[in-house]
Design an enzyme around this catalytic site. Sequence first.
Site, short mmCIF file in Angstrom:
data_model
loop_
_atom_site.label_atom_id
_atom_site.label_comp_id
_atom_site.label_asym_id
_atom_site.label_seq_id
_atom_site.Cartn_x
_atom_site.Cartn_y
_atom_site.Cartn_z
N GLU A 148 -17.97 53.89 -15.31
CA GLU A 148 -17.99 55.83 -16.30
C GLU A 148 -16.29 55.93 -16.03
O GLU A 148 -16.21 56.68 -15.72
CB GLU A 148 -18.51 56.36 -17.49
N GLU A 171 -25.21 51.44 -21.38
CA GLU A 171 -26.43 51.96 -22.00
C GLU A 171 -25.74 53.05 -23.05
O GLU A 171 -25.33 53.43 -24.20
CB GLU A 171 -25.39 53.38 -20.50
#
Length: 679
Positions: free
Chosen positions: A159, A316
């Site tokens: 991320e 995710e």
Amino acid sequence: MTQHVTRAAAEGWQRESIALGCDYNPEQWPESVWADDMALMREAGVSLVAINVFGWAQLEPRPGEFDFASLDRIMDLLHENGIRVNLGTGTASPPPWLTTRHPEILPMMVDGTIRWPGGRQAWCPSSPVFREAALTLLAAVADRYSEHPALALWHVSNELGCHNALCYCDVSAASFRRWLENRYATLERVNDAWGTVSWSQRYATWDEILPPRATISAGNPAQRLDFARFSSDELLDYYRAEAELLREKGSTPVTTNFMITAHIRTQDYWQWAADVDIVANDHYLDHRLEHPTSELAFAADLTRGVASGQPWMLMEQSTSAVSWQPHNIAKQPGEMTRNSLTHVARGADAVCFFQWRASVRGAEKFHSALLPHAGTDSKIWRETLELGRALSRLAEVAGSRVEASVALIFSWQSWWATESDSHPSSAVTYLGQVHAAYEALRSAGVTVDMVEPGARLDDYSLVVVPCLYLVSDADSAVLSGYVERGGTALVTFFSGLADETDRLRVDPTGCRPPGAFADLLGLWTEEAFPLKTTETLTLSDGRAASVWSETVRLTTASAITTFIDGPVAGSPAITRNSRGSGTAWYVATALDEASYFTLVSDVLADAGVPVSGLPRGVESTTRTNDTHRYTFVINHTMSDAALDAHGIELLTGERVHSTLSIPGGQVRVIKQERTSNDA
Ligand code: GAL
């Protein structure tokens, strides 16, 4: 506009199925647990796991000293169990030895304070010291594992920009100046683009330019906008350095997990898409929003847009509650499967979770997982098994594409610019307006493709343009051309006002708000009258509005409705303009949900777009391949729903002859053969 090319989507991680996967952090558990993990993963049908995402401190316990023993065992164990690996490069968070030796890599906040180690991602995106150390680790990881038979995909960092996107340190300042030189070539052009004639801000030399650190008054909005662009480019550049090294070492696809979500807006993913071999997104329901489920669908559609319509991965999500919101709401029975299949319905070919086994230590110990603290005798584990079965029944859907006849123009840069300081109303938020438009379309049962400004629009029957505050001449010409050739557009207030430098499109020779779109819409606006938070207005057709009003002066457009009360009573609120062979609608206020739905229904009818007629809360999308159509119907309500359909229902295996029932809270997927009329 960037041309997106995702490579190798068909190799590596992607098989003839929809993968079920998760982050796996075996280092948090004794090795005696690993065998159980393997058995349970096999039982659930987990086929892809992300490991080593935060592995640096274990792999390189001291500078230049590597210890791969544990990761070797995990890689081999996964391989022996037929589970493929989405291998983290391990560089997401620096180990303490690095930040101790080189505190200069720590990020500096807007107010000049430093963020210390002890959390994660404490590194400056522009730091050459961090980059060198990370690439040293990565070279060792790549040398060791690029030929490993379990390797399916490289997972660069984690991320990127989740916490450290904006760093204001001196190293970042120097890099920002280089970026500006590259963009503008001369200081004169920077001064012009930033409007430094205001407030005595004119720069005489490059080294006077700083990142937009905290100021005593409002800062320069164009400087902030360029810093946001720079910061996104800076992390992309960092990603490219890791990806390039990996591509030198082998042909395994490379990606990173994007954050296409409501609460993070730091990266312009339209710029990133061409650099990942498969677009991957992390998505968590945000219970701070009014409609978290609608935002989920929105984010999935936007991820598909970033992937240029190609299948993508959900890298995710959570099985139930997260641990980072003020109130971490657990999922109701059935919600996890329903939400997972919503992603699949909107183009995901992999459904992965954070994480496999719920942690007992560290900052995420209250975060849900596939295998919860309660173990296998639990709602979550039963639903994990159920999801695994559902995905295996949907295997043939993999690789198919989502059909949509409506586009919505989405822009991260407009998001940044809309929410600058010193604007007419802090109640005008970019995502607030975009989500409202999307929710109206979703309620009408329409599937929406998200496109970037300047994208080709000709295949769409309707293009919706919410709050596109900042737009270039070229991108606005694409929209006008589309309408002139027969398209229909719906543009909302606070659009078209500024150019790429955040300069308002007003000139003494006649350009007036809404600037780029005034001709297209056949009107101009004389004055904005933002509303107080409690104020609501009524329109002449009974629709209700809030947040914004403005005096609209028609040139060629006709008024569909007018404001009947409030500061601009009598002024047009919704207008329609014929332009070339097409039509451009404008809405000069923020409609309430019911009113927006009726407006969108009118505009869809005008554009000839069929609506699904499904009850509110039941959504339907269709994925197609060369031979079949797969229609997903997701019933988010607790009441049963029904739909005229025929074909095979893939989740139950039943043949449907005329009516498909979708029990409350459940999902059905109808498979039909394509006929020659479908093409
Ligand atoms: C993501 C992150 C994961 C985990 C997860 C928890 O932002 O990539 O490592 O922290 O959130 O929701």
